[in-house]
Each structure stands twice: as structure tokens, then as C-alpha cells.
Write a protein that holds these residues in place. Structure first.
Motif, PDB file in Angstrom:
ATOM      1  N   CYS A   1      44.521  43.722  25.373  1.00 59.84           N
ATOM      2  CA  CYS A   1      42.992  43.260  26.102  1.00 59.84           C
ATOM      3  C   CYS A   1      42.082  45.233  25.891  1.00 59.84           C
ATOM      4  O   CYS A   1      43.658  46.148  26.870  1.00 59.84           O
TER       5      CYS A   1
ATOM      6  N   ASN B   1      47.148  38.401  32.965  1.00 61.50           N
ATOM      7  CA  ASN B   1      46.916  38.649  31.817  1.00 61.50           C
ATOM      8  C   ASN B   1      45.662  39.489  32.490  1.00 61.50           C
ATOM      9  O   ASN B   1      44.528  39.503  31.937  1.00 61.50           O
ATOM     10  N   CYS B   2      45.924  40.003  33.746  1.00 58.62           N
ATOM     11  CA  CYS B   2      44.308  40.243  34.788  1.00 58.62           C
ATOM     12  C   CYS B   2      45.395  41.711  34.321  1.00 58.62           C
ATOM     13  O   CYS B   2      46.286  42.712  34.515  1.00 58.62           O
TER      14      CYS B   2
ATOM     15  N   GLN C   1      41.577  42.556  40.569  1.00 57.10           N
ATOM     16  CA  GLN C   1      41.825  42.172  39.706  1.00 57.10           C
ATOM     17  C   GLN C   1      41.080  41.457  38.783  1.00 57.10           C
ATOM     18  O   GLN C   1      40.088  40.225  38.799  1.00 57.10           O
TER      19      GLN C   1
ATOM     20  N   ASP D   1      40.095  39.678  34.618  1.00 57.71           N
ATOM     21  CA  ASP D   1      40.732  38.487  33.757  1.00 57.71           C
ATOM     22  C   ASP D   1      39.654  39.673  32.302  1.00 57.71           C
ATOM     23  O   ASP D   1      39.525  40.243  32.032  1.00 57.71           O
TER      24      ASP D   1
ATOM     25  N   GLN E   1      40.745  38.343  28.755  1.00 61.29           N
ATOM     26  CA  GLN E   1      39.694  37.843  28.874  1.00 61.29           C
ATOM     27  C   GLN E   1      38.257  37.833  28.676  1.00 61.29           C
ATOM     28  O   GLN E   1      37.429  37.845  27.675  1.00 61.29           O
ATOM     29  N   THR E   2      37.678  37.374  29.705  1.00 63.32           N
ATOM     30  CA  THR E   2      36.391  37.048  29.785  1.00 63.32           C
ATOM     31  C   THR E   2      36.524  37.863  30.947  1.00 63.32           C
ATOM     32  O   THR E   2      34.780  37.808  31.088  1.00 63.32           O
TER      33      THR E   2
ATOM     34  N   THR F   1      39.504  38.149  39.667  1.00 69.54           N
ATOM     35  CA  THR F   1      40.268  36.841  39.719  1.00 69.54           C
ATOM     36  C   THR F   1      41.255  36.941  41.574  1.00 69.54           C
ATOM     37  O   THR F   1      41.222  36.391  41.349  1.00 69.54           O
TER      38      THR F   1
ATOM     39  N   LYS G   1      32.304  41.000  37.427  1.00 72.18           N
ATOM     40  CA  LYS G   1      33.159  41.234  36.498  1.00 72.18           C
ATOM     41  C   LYS G   1      33.024  42.489  35.772  1.00 72.18           C
ATOM     42  O   LYS G   1      31.848  43.718  36.025  1.00 72.18           O
TER      43      LYS G   1
END
Length: 456
Positions: free
Chosen positions: A178, A200-201, A210, A212, A214-215, A219, A232
Motif C-alpha cells: 500500500c 492492513n492499516c 490508524q 486503512d 486500501q481506502t 479506523t 482520511k
């Protein structure tokens, strides 16, 4: 020309090892001579032995006597030396090579170094004084290499600066790489420096937020009751291909316009990695990109053989007359739907003393994908393989060019390494031109140069 420190160390190790072996074998050698003399019955044994052996090694060396303990130490050192030689031979035959070329370290900078000035100082001066020209935007849209996949194991975090951006690159526990903006949107800490992976963070080292991979969505905020929906960070489009991690860059932030093509022989394991050569180039990326379409320069710059060196004075050396390259090349854009790909066919013939050696011919089919990725599939008498070339703008006028080589598993690595070193020498010549030229947006061209305009 003096020997380098590394060379002197290597020579010293080999001299010591050979002397050690000679002395440890002396007793066996002496006994063999004595036995031979006894068998023939000629003269005094000791006298004849000294006379025969003295012709091979110094008398003072043979008169040395060592006890059992020292012999045991010597035998141990001899075994270590044997292991050292075996490892060096193994690396030469089978280990991938890693070659780094830079203007500051290269002996061929393309200009003279006056007394009192170092090469690094002069290189910086030439870059400041050089007329840059009316250059295009420094970061064209496309896919760019970030790092090798093997350099990013699970839960690893790396900080990367390139194409005018700062990235935090990490691999989640699901194995996916990522790429996010390096700076945390909270208070600006660098996620790539001290960041930690959870699931995955990626977790910010400053306050534990934290995000993510992918997005980009936040989180977790350890001390907050509620996570704002707008919390974000930016996620950059990325992919893994050719055993590398790539990031997509678009000046307007649009999604990728094309995908990178796989090299099937890498996926199946038929071709294996044999090494890379890296160049650091003080030029705009367009200078490098359009080099493939400039087929006329092959004869002028690359016809003299690689034994003439990578400098621009190769035509004046007698070595260049021993070995020469003969190039036949074509270049064209693919269909409109694949306008980001330029296809080149290349035939390289080698001549020694004017005689062509057909068994050394190399046939190449090359695809230039966007501004920064080139796949050159080659075929030789020994087998097939590919060079993979990537160009990364670390700064607007500073490029990192890497040429990886993959080849059929049965081709000895030292053969592939020789091909790689040859390519490095040829690129050295291009680098000396690129690092000293100016970019002309409206060059003076003849009709035979039309492929350059087609590329632009």
C-alpha cells in the motif's frame, strides 16, 4: 594507475592463502621428492632434496619449522581460505550482480576535471551552469517504480521521496503493498518514519491514529470517542509487477489510464533475476524516454565496442577499433488504443577486427510503456531473457535509471552479468551526453529524424 583498496585487500587475501597452502604442502612435497630420490638411489637424499626444492621456493621459507599446534591453526586458516575461494567462485557463477553508476563517482563525466576541483564539485557546477532549455513538465503521467518487492516484507514500512511527492509505503498482513501520503493529516507526522502496521492499516507514530491502506479511511483514534467521517489520508494507486512495486502518478489526480503488462516468463519461473545496473542522471526524463525513437544515435554513439569504455573519447582509443557493434533498428507507436506503448525492434551484430561473429548476434523486441518503463526481450545463441528498464524522477532534473536483467535459468549468471555490464557501459555514453546537453522544444530535424517527433 594505482590499485583500489578493495583490490589490494583481495590480492592480499589470495597471496596469503597461496603461501599458506604452499607451506602446509611442503612436508608432503619434501617427502615425495625424498621418496623419488630413494627410488632412484642418486646421491645424498638431503642434499638433492634441498637442491631440487630450492629451485621452486626460497630456502629461508623451507627452513621454517612449525609445531603441531601451529600446523593445526594453519590448516584451519587454509580451510577458511578454501571456503572463501568457493564462495567467491559461487558468487561469480550464480549470484546476481548489483552495479551502481553515478556522475559523481564515474571517471567519465563528459568534461575535464581541473586541478583543485573534485568530480562531485565539478559535476554540481556544470549542472548549475548548463542551459536547461524549455523543458516539459518534470513528472509525466505514468507508472513509476517505487522499490523492489523483496525490499518490503510483511508489516514493513518505508519512507520514499520521488516524483515531487513523499510516500509512506507498507505491506499489510494480507501481503498487499500500500502507498499513502507520507504526512499524517492530523498534525503532519511522517507515517513512513516510525509508522507501524496493524492488520492492513498503518499507525501514526505520533498519536496512534490508524489509516486503512486500501481506502485511506481512519479506523482508530485511541483517545477519541468518535472518528470523523472526513478523517482520511490519500491512497495512491499502486501495483506489483515484474517483482517491483509501482505507483501511478497523474498531474490531475485521475485514475490509471493503462495497466502494465506482465512478463509471463517471470511468472512461470522460466526467467530468473540475474542483477541490475543503476545510473543517476542529471537530465529531464524526456531526454531518456525519446532515446529509443532516436535510432540514428546508435551508430554515432554506440557502434564502438564496449571495451572502449563509457567515456566520449572512445573513438580515439585503439580498443574501439578491435570490437564494434552494428545496429539495425526500427521504432513505431502501437495502435491508437495503445498509444502509450512504443515498439522497437533491434538487431545487434558484433565484429572483431572487421570480422562479423554471427554467434554473438542479439535480437531484441522492445516495448516502451509510458514515460518510465521499458521491457526489452532479447534472444541469443544461449537462450532468451529480458532487460527491464525503469526511470524514476527523484527530482525534476535528477533521474534514477535501473536496468534489471532476467534470463533463462540455464544461462550462467556470469554470462548475464557480462551482458548487464556491457549495457551499463553503453548507457554511460548516453549519460555523458544527457548530463551536458540542453533540451530543445523545437529541434532542427531532418526527415530521417521523424520518429523523434512521432514520439513527442
Amino acid at each position: 594507475m594505482g590499485l583500489s583498496g578493495d583490490t589490494l585487500k583481495t590480492v592480499s587475501v589470495h597471496v596469503f592463502g597461496l603461501l599458506l597452502f604452499s607451506y602446509l604442502c611442503k612436508d608432503v612435497y619434501d617427502q615425495g621428492i625424498a621418496q623419488a630420490i630413494r627410488c632412484t638411489g642418486e646421491g645424498d637424499n638431503a642434499t638433492c632434496q634441498r637442491r631440487v626444492v630450492a629451485d621452486l621456493v626460497p630456502k629461508s621459507f623451507l627452513l621454517l619449522e612449525i609445531g603441531p599446534s601451529l600446523k593445526l591453526i594453519g590448516a584451519s586458516l587454509a580451510l577458511l581460505y578454501s571456503a572463501y575461494v568457493i564462495v567467491r567462485v559461487y558468487r561469480f557463477l550464480f549470484s546476481p550482480v548489483d552495479l551502481i553508476h553515478s556522475a559523481n563517482k564515474s571517471k567519465d563525466l563528459g568534461f575535464q576535471v581541473p586541478p583543485g576541483k573534485g568530480r562531485k564539485e565539478l559535476s554540481s557546477l556544470v549542472q548549475r551552469l548548463r542551459k536547461v532549455g524549455n523543458i516539459p513538465p518534470p513528472y509525466p503521467n505514468g507508472w513509476y517504480e517505487v522499490m523492489r518487492s523483496c525490499d518490503l516484507p510483511k508489516k514493513a514500512v518505508k519512507a520514499v521521496s520521488m516524483i515531487g511527492q513523499n510516500f509512506a509505503v507498507f505491506r499489510g498482513e494480507d501481503g498487499k503493498a500500500c502507498i499513502v501520503d507520507a504526512y499524517c493529516p492530523h498534525l503532519g507526522a511522517n507515517l513512513g518514519v516510525g509508522g507501524r502496521v496493524h492488520g492492513n492499516c498503518i499507525e501514526c507514530p505520533f498519536h496512534g491514529w490508524q489509516f486503512d491502506g486500501q481506502t485511506g479511511q481512519c479506523t482508530s483514534i485511541p483517545y477519541a470517542e468518535k472518528i470523523p467521517a472526513f478523517a482520511k489520508t490519500k491512497v495512491w494507486p499502486s501495483t506489483e509487477c515484474h517483482e517491483l512495486i509501482y505507483v501511478w502518478y497523474d498531474a490531475e489526480g485521475r485514475d490509471p489510464k493503462y495497466e502494465l503488462e506482465e512478463i509471463e516468463e517471470l511468472k512461470t519461473g522460466q526467467w530468473t533475476y540475474r542483477g541490475r545496473v543503476v545510473h543517476y542522471i542529471a537530465a529531464h526524463i524526456e531526454e531518456i524516454s525519446e532515446n529509443g525513437a532516436d535510432v540514428a544515435h546508435l551508430t554515432a554513439l554506440h557502434q564502438p565496442g564496449i571495451i572502449g569504455g563509457g567515456g566520449l573519447d572512445f573513438a580515439e582509443t585503439w580498443l574501439s577499433k578491435l570490437h564494434s557493434h552494428n545496429w539495425t533498428a526500427t521504432w513505431k507507436s502501437k495502435t491508437e488504443s495503445l498509444s502509450h506503448i512504443g515498439h522497437m525492434t533491434l538487431h545487434l551484430a558484433n565484429s572483431f577486427l572487421g570480422f562479423k561473429l554471427q554467434f554473438l548476434d542479439v535480437h531484441v523486441n522492445s516495448d516502451q510503456i509510458g514515460p518510465s518503463v521499458v521491457i526489452l526481450r532479447f534472444k541469443t545463441i544461449l537462450g532468451r531473457g529480458a532487460w527491464l528498464q525503469t526511470v524514476v524522477p527523484e527530482e525534476p532534473l535528477n533521474q534514477r535509471m535501473t536496468n534489471y536483467i532476467f534470463a533463462d535459468w540455464w544461462i550462467p549468471t556470469f554470462i548475464a552479468a557480462t551482458m548487464l555490464k556491457g549495457m551499463g557501459t553503453q548507457i554511460d555514453r548516453d549519460v555523458n551526453v544527457w548530463g551536458n546537453k540542453t533540451y530543445l522544444s523545437k529541434p532542427l530535424l531532418v526527415k530521417e529524424d521523424r520518429l523523434i517527433l512521432e514520439h513527442r
